[in-house]
Write a protein that holds these residues in place. Structure first.
Motif, mmCIF file in Angstrom:
data_model
loop_
_atom_site.group_PDB
_atom_site.id
_atom_site.type_symbol
_atom_site.label_atom_id
_atom_site.label_comp_id
_atom_site.label_asym_id
_atom_site.label_seq_id
_atom_site.Cartn_x
_atom_site.Cartn_y
_atom_site.Cartn_z
ATOM 1 N N ASP A 330 3.293 -7.763 -9.608
ATOM 2 C CA ASP A 330 1.947 -7.296 -9.259
ATOM 3 C C ASP A 330 1.870 -5.770 -9.253
ATOM 4 O OD1 ASP A 330 1.019 -9.865 -9.040
ATOM 5 O OD2 ASP A 330 1.333 -9.986 -6.874
ATOM 6 N N ILE A 331 2.913 -5.126 -8.731
ATOM 7 C CA ILE A 331 2.910 -3.657 -8.675
ATOM 8 C C ILE A 331 2.885 -3.080 -10.078
ATOM 9 C CG2 ILE A 331 4.299 -1.638 -8.044
ATOM 10 C CD1 ILE A 331 5.167 -3.124 -5.532
ATOM 11 N N CYS A 590 -5.680 -1.912 -6.852
ATOM 12 C CA CYS A 590 -4.836 -2.482 -5.801
ATOM 13 C C CYS A 590 -5.729 -3.212 -4.791
ATOM 14 C CB CYS A 590 -4.032 -1.399 -5.101
ATOM 15 S SG CYS A 590 -3.096 -0.325 -6.214
ATOM 16 N N PRO A 591 -6.340 -4.312 -5.188
ATOM 17 C CA PRO A 591 -7.368 -4.932 -4.351
ATOM 18 C C PRO A 591 -6.852 -5.501 -3.036
ATOM 19 C CG PRO A 591 -6.829 -6.337 -6.225
ATOM 20 C CD PRO A 591 -6.153 -5.029 -6.462
ATOM 21 N N ASN A 592 -5.568 -5.783 -2.956
ATOM 22 C CA ASN A 592 -5.018 -6.371 -1.726
ATOM 23 C C ASN A 592 -4.325 -5.346 -0.844
ATOM 24 O OD1 ASN A 592 -5.827 -9.036 -2.438
ATOM 25 N ND2 ASN A 592 -4.087 -9.137 -3.852
ATOM 26 N N HIS A 593 -4.441 -4.086 -1.208
ATOM 27 C CA HIS A 593 -3.789 -3.015 -0.442
ATOM 28 C C HIS A 593 -4.810 -1.904 -0.197
ATOM 29 C CE1 HIS A 593 -0.376 -5.359 -1.748
ATOM 30 N NE2 HIS A 593 0.352 -4.748 -0.844
ATOM 31 N N LYS A 594 -5.656 -2.150 0.774
ATOM 32 C CA LYS A 594 -6.792 -1.256 1.054
ATOM 33 C C LYS A 594 -6.438 -0.155 2.053
ATOM 34 C CE LYS A 594 -9.800 -3.395 -1.586
ATOM 35 N NZ LYS A 594 -10.949 -4.138 -1.071
ATOM 36 N N GLY A 595 -5.175 -0.038 2.425
ATOM 37 C CA GLY A 595 -4.765 1.035 3.334
ATOM 38 C C GLY A 595 -4.823 2.376 2.627
ATOM 39 N N ASP A 596 -5.848 3.169 2.898
ATOM 40 C CA ASP A 596 -6.079 4.403 2.139
ATOM 41 C C ASP A 596 -6.357 5.591 3.049
ATOM 42 O OD1 ASP A 596 -8.582 3.922 3.166
ATOM 43 O OD2 ASP A 596 -9.587 3.664 1.243
ATOM 44 N N TRP A 597 -5.892 5.550 4.301
ATOM 45 C CA TRP A 597 -6.267 6.560 5.295
ATOM 46 C C TRP A 597 -5.866 7.973 4.888
ATOM 47 C CZ3 TRP A 597 -3.276 2.274 5.896
ATOM 48 C CH2 TRP A 597 -1.884 2.464 5.917
ATOM 49 N N TYR A 598 -4.781 8.131 4.120
ATOM 50 C CA TYR A 598 -4.352 9.468 3.687
ATOM 51 C C TYR A 598 -5.299 10.025 2.635
ATOM 52 C CZ TYR A 598 -1.562 5.490 2.201
ATOM 53 O OH TYR A 598 -1.152 4.221 1.910
#
Length: 624
Positions: A330-331, A590-598
């Motif tokens: 997937d990556i 990256c639809p399943n990795h929404k961690g984007d705080w940076y």
């Protein structure tokens, strides 16, 4: 690419059969130990400051050691700790070494439970005493605890206050050690609860011990402790009596994957590592869900349990862009998609002049995004070819040949030559050495005619671009250099495991501050400071990330242009443009990795928001 440190890598192995089973089937009772070595070695990219392992032996007699640990510092730590383990076996005879019953009863590290850790420090604390796993020892086997993790907590102070308020006196102030003491206390209480229960039932002596070890449930301990943890984490642990666990944060910030069959249970930070080491298919490896724990009891029975209700999923997108191995199926697709998404912006930057544009990448982590970028450019060219052919009523041979010859020009322009030891130099000498980290392929461009597009996976501080990459690429005399970042502008610190904590380190932040000053908007700098300061003094209410105000007046393109201006070395002859991925493109890839705080400043936990405001306060007070 500027190297970012991130914490960390974990590996856990639980054998479900006696050691003699593995000796008979696989030729060695060291089957579990060898699997741990491979799981750690194939995750060496996740931590090069140190490594450690712990082992628990299930059938040790009273008076014999049953919990073992080995730790080492440095980039060669994995080799060092396993060499140290194997040195325990060098003076025994081949017959004894090949006897699983002898190994089980006499040899250290001949156990059924293993825990491995690879460390990158994100807190500035280093030394062997900070290398995981940590141990908490006790005369009761069930109260012994080995702990390691891939995590950063934002509220260590709160946990410290909680455990000291009940009378504990931790000997160190570090997140792992404080977590060890907190969990150790709850484990003690769980064991004591069972002790009182079985004592009332009439059990005595070792009968009580055996009853406790057979019925202890670590999910009780985890449910008591975890609600206080603010941050991203995967925590793994072993008890001296043979329990094993791993628990993941409820936002799914840090990754964990596991595989189980009737012989073994393994867990690691990355999926393809398990696929390779265990020789299993992608679907055989499961992801530990947010808020979930993997639990294995002394009998070898394993299960998953929900420890905390899952929150909005915020799995770390930087894991996909950069940290995790690109061999994950997937990556690999996601990184190609990140490159593909940028094609429109790249074509605009070179004025659609593909005849005079060469495409390349900054080695080595941007290579997959580069392939995706090329696919996108080829699609554009194929569309152009079809257009020209369909619009022409009749084509001559030369015209047809001209259309079919349209192709993407690709070269390996940048080469990472050597790892220069610039730490021994100072000032201008250091900068001169840093300029030679990369080499170039001479003759790969037509001087003063060609544009050069190079893709990188991220531009955080911009140091390598300014000190090395742009200057060395300019020696090829391109008309224009377009530096492409497959990730968005990094604007905010990370507090969940990546070594990014100071505002002034971010080139995007520096660009925004310069724009504010250039445009006479300095008042916003101090207004933001005042709002952040006032909020930090409050103990309740919704927290707001006021640092967003610094970026609000500007478009992404304006900030990118200022970044290019700051990072272009004096004397550069080529025009320089920097093209960043946008957040929408990141989420599409990256639809399943929404961690984007940076990138976005949208922290999933209150602790992250509080700390980003504090980072801004520290920046201003350091400047005043």
């Amino acid at each position: 690419m500027e190297q970012l440190k991130h914490e960390c890598g974990v590996a856990m192995v639980r054998l479900l059969k006696p050691l003699e089973y593995y000796h008979n089937k696989y030729g060695s009772w060291m089957y579990g130990l060898n699997k741990l070595y491979l799981l750690m070695e194939k995750q060496h990219n996740r931590g090069q400051e140190g490594a450690g392992l712990a082992c628990v032996k299930l059938e040790a007699h009273t008076g014999e050691e049953y919990m073992f640990r080995e730790r080492a510092m440095g980039t060669g730590a994995i080799t060092e700790i396993f060499d140290a383990v194997y040195r325990n076996f060098k003076d025994i005879s081949p017959q004894e070494l090949n006897d699983p019953l002898y190994a089980k009863s006499r040899l250290p590290f001949a156990g059924e439970l293993y825990l491995g850790h690879l460390r990158y420090s994100t807190t500035g604390k280093s030394g062997i005493s900070y290398i995981h796993p940590f141990l908490r020892r006790n005369n009761w086997r069930a109260k012994n605890l080995a702990l390691c993790g891939n995590f950063n907590l934002t509220n260590v102070d709160t946990i410290f206050e909680e455990i000291t308020s009940i009378g504990q006196h931790p000997r160190k102030y570090s997140d792992t050690y404080i977590m060890l003491e907190q969990m150790g206390h709850r484990l003690d209480r769980e064991i004591e609860r069972l002790y009182q229960q079985y004592e009332k039932e009439g059990l005595r002596g070792m009968d009580i011990t055996h009853a406790i070890e057979e019925h202890v449930d670590l999910s009780n301990m985890l449910r008591k402790c975890s609600p206080q943890w603010d941050g991203g984490y995967v925590i793994c642990g072993l008890t001296g009596s043979g329990e094993a666990f791993s628990v993941r944060d409820p936002w799914g910030i840090r990754p964990a994957f596991y595989y189980a069959d009737d012989e073994i249970v393994v867990l690691a930070s990355e999926r393809p590592v398990i696929q390779t080491v265990m020789n299993v298919q992608l679907d055989d490896v499961k992801e530990l869900d947010p808020g979930q724990a993997l639990l294995v009891n002394k009998k070898g029975e394993w299960r998953t349990a929900t420890i905390m209700e899952p929150k909005e999923r915020k799995a770390c997108s930087f894991e996909r862009i950069y940290f995790s191995r690109g061999s994950d199926a997937d990556i690999y697709k996601e990184r190609k998609s990140l490159g593909h998404n940028l094609v429109g912006s790249i074509l605009k930057a070179v004025n659609y002049d593909l005849k005079h544009t060469v495409f390349s990448f900054i080695p080595n982590t941007a290579e997959v995004a580069y392939y995706g970028m090329l696919e996108g450019v080829n699609e554009y060219l194929n569309h152009r070819k079809m257009e020209r052919i369909s619009q022409a009523q009749e084509l001559s041979a030369d015209e047809l040949k001209d259309i079919l010859s349209m192709s993407v020009r690709t070269e390996k322009v940048a080469i990472k030559d050597i790892k220069l030891r610039t730490f021994i130099a100072e000032g201008n000498t250091r900068n001169d050495l840093a300029a030679h980290v990369y080499d170039i392929t001479y003759g790969s461009l037509n001087p003063n005619e060609d544009n050069l597009v190079v893709i990188d996976d991220s531009i955080v501080r911009g140091t390598t671009l300014r000190q090395s990459i742009i200057g060395i690429l300019d020696r090829l005399h391109p008309k224009k250099i377009v530096v492409v970042s497959s990730s968005p502008q990094v604007r905010y610190p990370d507090y969940y495991g990546i070594d990014m904590s100071k505002m002034k380190e971010f080139i995007a932040f520096r660009a925004a501050i310069e724009l504010l000053r250039e445009r006479g908007m300095e008042n916003l700098i101090m207004e933001t400071y005042t709002k952040a300061k006032e909020q930090q003094q409050k103990t309740d209410g919704v927290l707001v990330n006021y640092v967003k105000d610094i970026y609000a007046p500007f478009t992404n393109e304006e900030i990118s242009a200022k970044i290019a201006e700051i990072l272009t070395p004096k004397g550069t002859r080529a025009a320089v443009e920097i093209v960043y991925q946008d957040i929408e493109g990141l989420h599409a890839s990256c639809p399943n990795h929404k961690g984007d705080w940076y990138f976005s400043g949208d922290y999933p936990t209150p602790g992250g928001t509080r700390l980003v405001n504090q980072a801004y306060i520290n920046y201003i007070e350091g400047e005043i």
